[in-house]
Design an enzyme around this catalytic site. Sequence first.
Site, mmCIF file in Angstrom:
data_model
loop_
_atom_site.group_PDB
_atom_site.id
_atom_site.type_symbol
_atom_site.label_atom_id
_atom_site.label_comp_id
_atom_site.label_asym_id
_atom_site.label_seq_id
_atom_site.Cartn_x
_atom_site.Cartn_y
_atom_site.Cartn_z
ATOM 1 N N TYR A 85 39.496 -28.782 -2.224
ATOM 2 C CA TYR A 85 39.252 -26.608 -2.997
ATOM 3 C C TYR A 85 38.391 -26.070 -1.796
ATOM 4 O O TYR A 85 38.563 -25.180 -1.933
ATOM 5 C CB TYR A 85 38.786 -27.030 -4.396
ATOM 6 C CG TYR A 85 39.742 -27.464 -5.283
ATOM 7 C CD1 TYR A 85 40.864 -28.156 -4.884
ATOM 8 C CD2 TYR A 85 39.509 -28.149 -6.910
ATOM 9 C CE1 TYR A 85 41.889 -28.735 -6.329
ATOM 10 C CE2 TYR A 85 40.018 -28.503 -7.537
ATOM 11 C CZ TYR A 85 41.602 -28.882 -7.148
ATOM 12 O OH TYR A 85 42.370 -29.348 -8.655
ATOM 13 N N LYS A 103 41.957 -42.724 -2.417
ATOM 14 C CA LYS A 103 43.188 -43.166 -1.997
ATOM 15 C C LYS A 103 43.532 -43.355 -0.924
ATOM 16 O O LYS A 103 44.129 -42.954 0.263
ATOM 17 C CB LYS A 103 45.155 -42.160 -1.845
ATOM 18 C CG LYS A 103 45.497 -42.043 -3.327
ATOM 19 C CD LYS A 103 47.134 -41.170 -3.876
ATOM 20 C CE LYS A 103 48.082 -41.895 -3.079
ATOM 21 N NZ LYS A 103 48.603 -43.070 -4.144
ATOM 22 N N ASP A 152 47.123 -42.914 -8.503
ATOM 23 C CA ASP A 152 47.805 -42.840 -8.713
ATOM 24 C C ASP A 152 48.054 -43.755 -9.496
ATOM 25 O O ASP A 152 48.270 -43.633 -10.535
ATOM 26 C CB ASP A 152 49.061 -43.218 -7.651
ATOM 27 C CG ASP A 152 49.166 -44.191 -6.545
ATOM 28 O OD1 ASP A 152 47.760 -44.514 -6.260
ATOM 29 O OD2 ASP A 152 49.825 -44.645 -6.181
ATOM 30 N N ASP A 168 39.984 -33.595 -11.232
ATOM 31 C CA ASP A 168 40.461 -32.151 -12.197
ATOM 32 C C ASP A 168 41.770 -32.855 -12.043
ATOM 33 O O ASP A 168 41.858 -32.835 -13.461
ATOM 34 C CB ASP A 168 41.241 -30.968 -11.034
ATOM 35 C CG ASP A 168 41.398 -29.735 -11.895
ATOM 36 O OD1 ASP A 168 41.372 -29.836 -13.208
ATOM 37 O OD2 ASP A 168 41.676 -29.177 -11.165
ATOM 38 N N ASP A 191 41.922 -34.409 -16.907
ATOM 39 C CA ASP A 191 42.825 -33.224 -17.443
ATOM 40 C C ASP A 191 43.912 -34.361 -18.515
ATOM 41 O O ASP A 191 44.458 -34.516 -19.856
ATOM 42 C CB ASP A 191 43.579 -32.183 -17.220
ATOM 43 C CG ASP A 191 43.129 -30.842 -16.561
ATOM 44 O OD1 ASP A 191 41.528 -30.959 -17.246
ATOM 45 O OD2 ASP A 191 43.727 -30.353 -16.772
#
Length: 368
Positions: free
Chosen positions: A143, A193, A225, A249, A253
Site C-alpha cells: 500500500y 507467501k 492462501d 487487510d 476481514d
Amino acid sequence: MAANKKLLFLPGDGIGPEVMGQVRKVIDWLDNRRHVSFDLDEDLVGGAAIDTHGTSLTDATLDKAMNVDAVLLGAVGGPKWDNVARDIRPEAGLLTLRKDMDLFANLRPANCLPAMAEASSLKEDLVSGLDILIVRESTGGAYFGQPKMIEDIEGGQRAVDTQVYTTAEIERVCRVAFDLAGKRNGKLHSVEKANVMETGVLWRQVATEIGKEFPEIELEHMYADNCAMQLVRAPKQFDVIVTDNLFGDILSDCAAMLTGSLGMLPSATLSGADQSGRRRAMYEPVHGSAPDIAGEDKANPLATILSFAMMLRYSFGDGDNADLIEGAVKNTLARGIRTGDIMQDGMELVSCSQMGQALTEELDKLAV
Ligand code: NAD
C-alpha cells in the site's frame, strides 16, 4: 487506574459521530462511577474536515494526534467526497495519521461471543468462543511501496504497486506479535507467501530470528492462501497471527466475518515504544462510515465501544475497566438487545443510542 489521560476524539463522517456519541456515555459513566477521567479533545477528520478546511486532515489536527496518549476515530468517507482529488480524499487523512504517527502494528481481534455464534456464516461449534488476534503490519508493503503508478503505454496503460519490506519493519511488528502471544495462549502464526514472494522469504527469516528471543512462544509459518483456508475450516487453531499489510487487510476481514458482524469489530494501531515505554496509538472500529444508514440512529456502536475498551487496556493499562466494558457488551447481547445489523428472531431491536443506554445499564449492574 487511568486519570486525566489525554484523549483525542475524531468522529469523522457518516455514522462516526453517532457511534462516538455512545462512547461518550461510557466515558461519563467511568467518570461518575469509577472516578476515571480523561482530558478529552475533539476534532475533524475525513469528509467533515474537507468541508470545513478543504483537506481531510489539517496540520493542527495531526499535531494534536501526535501529542495525546490515544486517538479514538469513528469512520471517514462517503459518496459526497467520492470525487475529490486523491490527495485530499477522506481516506488520505486516515493514511497520513497512520503513517505520521508511525502506527505500524494494527491489532484486530476476532472474538465470537456466545450470544453471537448463531449469526456467524460458519457452524456454531466452529466459532463459539473463538478468540483470535491478527497483528497486521500497517505502514509498509504494497500500500505504500514505491513506485506506485499508472502509466500510459502503447496499446493501454500499465499499473504498478510495489511490495517492499525491510528487516527493521518486519522485526518491529513481529516483536509486538510475539509479545502479545506471550500475554495470550503462547501461539503465533507468521503468515506470508515465501513460496512465490521475496518479501515472504525475508519475512520468514526475520520472524524465525525474532522467535529466538521468545523461546516460550510456539511459532508456526503458514502461507497466506492456506491461512485463508484454515480460517474458514478450523479457526480455533489460531491464537495470534502476524502478517503484512496486504494479507493482513484481507485475512482480518475474513476472520472478522466469522464473528457475525462488522458492527462488532474493534481495532487498535500502535507505534513502537519510546524510551519511557509510551506508544502512540489510534483505536477505531473496523467498519466504515455506513452512508446507507448514517443519520438514522441505526448504527451498532459496539465496535467503537470495544475499541475504547482496547484503548483502556493497551494505552492506559486499565484492564479492569476494559474487562468491565467487554463484560457489559456480552451481557447486553445475552439480554437479547440487538441493533439492526445483528438482529435475530425473538430479539429486541434497538437504536444506536438505545444500545448505548442498555450498555451503561449493564455497566451499572456489573459495577455493584
Ligand atoms: P461500511 O463498513 O461503511 O458499510 C458496509 C455495510 O455494513 C453497510 O451496509 C453498512 O450499513 C453496514 N455497517 C457498517 N458498520 C455498521 C455499524 N456499525 N452498524 C450497522 N451496520 C453497519 O463499508 P462501505 O460501505 O464499503 O464504505 C462506506 C464508506 O466508508 C466509504 O466511503 C469507504 O471508503 C469508507 N470506509 C471507511 C473506513 C474507515 O474509516 N476506517 C473503513 C472502511 C470504509
